[in-house]
Enzyme design. Structure first.
Site, short mmCIF file in Angstrom:
data_model
loop_
_atom_site.label_atom_id
_atom_site.label_comp_id
_atom_site.label_asym_id
_atom_site.label_seq_id
_atom_site.Cartn_x
_atom_site.Cartn_y
_atom_site.Cartn_z
N HIS A 36 0.82 -1.21 0.00
CA HIS A 36 0.00 0.00 0.00
C HIS A 36 0.85 1.27 0.00
CE1 HIS A 36 -3.39 -2.66 0.64
NE2 HIS A 36 -4.15 -1.66 0.28
N LYS A 37 1.93 1.23 0.77
CA LYS A 37 2.82 2.39 0.80
C LYS A 37 3.44 2.59 -0.59
CE LYS A 37 6.45 4.25 3.83
NZ LYS A 37 7.61 4.41 2.97
#
Ligand code: SF4
Lengths: 208, 290
Positions: A36-37
């Site tokens: 996600h990052k």
């Protein structure tokens, strides 16, 4: 029990409501903290330059996520030596850690279902309304059972993130989950949190 | 010195794949208590199906096989240096056999070591020399989701109106349960430590989780508080997975530590329903597991 097949249409999403048990089938992708990052910084916000095979992976996962599902899970995988991968244990991980990214990722990639455990916050609930999409709650810890719904491991991206953090692409059949956040702005987690908070306040006032 | 590596691999296999009977029984009671057909009950049914399946197939109950925490109690004459080596090689071998997920991540480089071996604290190993001729190794696998919802309070806490007494302890523990919601894979088991410094307090809150689920605290005041905290946590209505329901906590275990006059810490270690703990005993040539 409602059955859902990936990719999921808007109509099917709008037909889902908080509390509905579902059985999900089709091809989906695993993604948790590192993913996600990475998605958020490299593609959504573009605060980080693409490196290595970033763009290649992006092209490969874009069609998967479009109308697709992202599963918060760091599996136990057998066959790492031979690349004949098999999921041994694959329950959900805590989703709330992706709260800063999830809604943007949903909107950017048109993700229809986010699967995990523990529920998510107001940003993601808004994301569910915008996409539109749903949050599906799988049973935390039911890892061997869920692994049995994985009929095939189709591949993996970014194994360099580590086995639990990589983007595994899997085909599932009748993956069991419950809708706890729907596209109509309803969240079971918000309800329970409010009710338990009120009960907690009451208990605080009880003399010892 | 005898090589225990194979027995240790077996200990790890059992811990990861074969839930102990006390936890299973408690989950079964919870299943029967929840309303028929509710999401809470169906979550518990799924959990119990998964427990059976994991046992039958020797696959991990949960994919997060956690931080392996070992407590080794050894009679005079054993080498802790060699025991450490054997534990570490058993961990790597068990990871290869998929009993464990590679879980050791370098916090600075983000690199996963791939074999579950990190620095000296990963896996965590505690050694204690004991009297007699029996060696025991206790293992607990402490998952990350539930570890993240653990909490430590410094009393007094004016926000909660919690003073430095058991009444204050009760308030902060309930606060921790309320904040945790379903995030730690409820229903959980609470390990509570009162006192110590920040470090020893957290250790004690984990150690106390080795107590059998059904046993009663020898201190009658703590026994009462344990029961009360379990009951009141369940009144919060968070329920299995946070779906709502009657079972939020299966049991509470409390221990005390001496503290400095200036400090009064209360640490709460939240253990998820997948409370994986097992024990290995070596008596002469004989090795047994429980
Ligand atoms: S909290 Fe426990 S049951 Fe839940 S995912 Fe983590 S280790 Fe598994």
């Amino acid at each position: 029990m409602k059955t859902l097949t990936l990719p999921i249409s808007n109509e099917a999403i709008l037909d889902l409501h908080k509390g509905d048990p579902v059985a999900l089938s089709g091809v989906m992708m695993l993604g948790r903290d590192t993913v996600h990052k990475w998605l958020y910084e490299t593609f959504v916000r573009q605060t980080r330059q693409p490196q290595d095979d970033d763009l290649e992976v992006y092209e490969a996962i874009k069609p998967l996520l479009n109308g697709g599902a992202i599963y918060h899970c760091g599996p136990v995988v057998a066959g790492l030596d031979t690349k004949d991968y098999r999921f041994v244990a694959a329950g959900p991980t805590t989703s709330i850690r992706e709260e800063p990214y999830q809604a943007d990722v949903m909107r950017y990639f048109n993700v229809k279902a986010v699967i995990g455990k523990g529920g998510m916050g107001p940003k993601t609930l808004q994301g569910c309304q915008d996409a539109p999409g749903v949050y599906l709650h799988a049973i935390g810890g039911a890892a061997s059972l869920i692994a049995q719904t994985v009929v095939k491991v189709l591949g993996v991206h970014k194994l360099s993130f580590g086995v639990p953090e990589a983007m595994w692409v899997i085909e599932v059949k009748d993956f069991p989950a419950v809708v706890t956040m729907d596209a109509h702005g309803q969240s079971q987690h918000a309800v329970i949190e409010q009710q338990s908070k009120a009960e907690f306040e009451r208990l605080l006032a009880v003399p010892f | 010195m005898r090589d225990l590596t194979e027995s240790l691999i077996e200990l790890i296999r059992r811990t990861s794949t074969d839930l102990s009977p006390d936890v299973q029984q408690s989950l079964e009671q919870a299943r029967d208590r929840e309303e028929r057909g509710s999401a809470a009950q169906s979550a518990l049914i799924t959990i119990l199906d998964n427990v059976e399946l994991s046992r039958k197939n020797s696959t991990p109950i949960c994919q997060d096989t956690g931080t392996p925490i070992f407590y080794v109690r050894y009679p005079e004459g054993w080498s802790t240096r060699r025991l450490r080596e054997q534990i570490r090689s058993a961990i790597a071998a068990a990871t290869k056999k998929s009993y464990l997920r590679p879980n050791a991540v370098d916090s600075l480089t983000d690199k996963n070591s791939g074999n579950n071996l990190g620095d000296d604290a990963f896996p965590t190993i505690h050694f204690e020399e004991v009297e007699g001729d029996e060696l025991t190794v206790e293992l607990m696998l402490k998952g990350g989701g539930c570890e993240n919802v653990g909490a430590q309070y410094s009393l007094p806490n004016s926000q909660l109106g919690a003073g430095r007494d058991l009444s204050g302890v009760r308030k902060v523990v309930l606060d921790a349960v309320q904040r945790a919601q379903g995030q730690g894979c409820a229903p959980g088991i609470l390990g509570v430590s009162i006192g110590g410094d920040r470090g020893s307090s957290y250790y004690a809150s984990k150690e106390v989780l080795f107590r059998p689920l059904a046993d009663e605290n020898a201190n009658p005041d703590l026994a009462k508080l344990e029961q009360r905290l379990t009951d009141e946590s369940n009144q919060l209505g968070i329920g299995p997975m946070g779906f709502g329901g009657k079972t939020t906590v299966l049991a509470t275990k409390i221990t005390g530590r001496h503290r400095l006059p200036a400090s009064f810490f209360v640490s709460v270690s939240y253990m998820c329903w997948a409370h994986r703990h097992r024990k290995l005993t070596v008596r002469g040539e004989e090795v047994s597991y429980e």
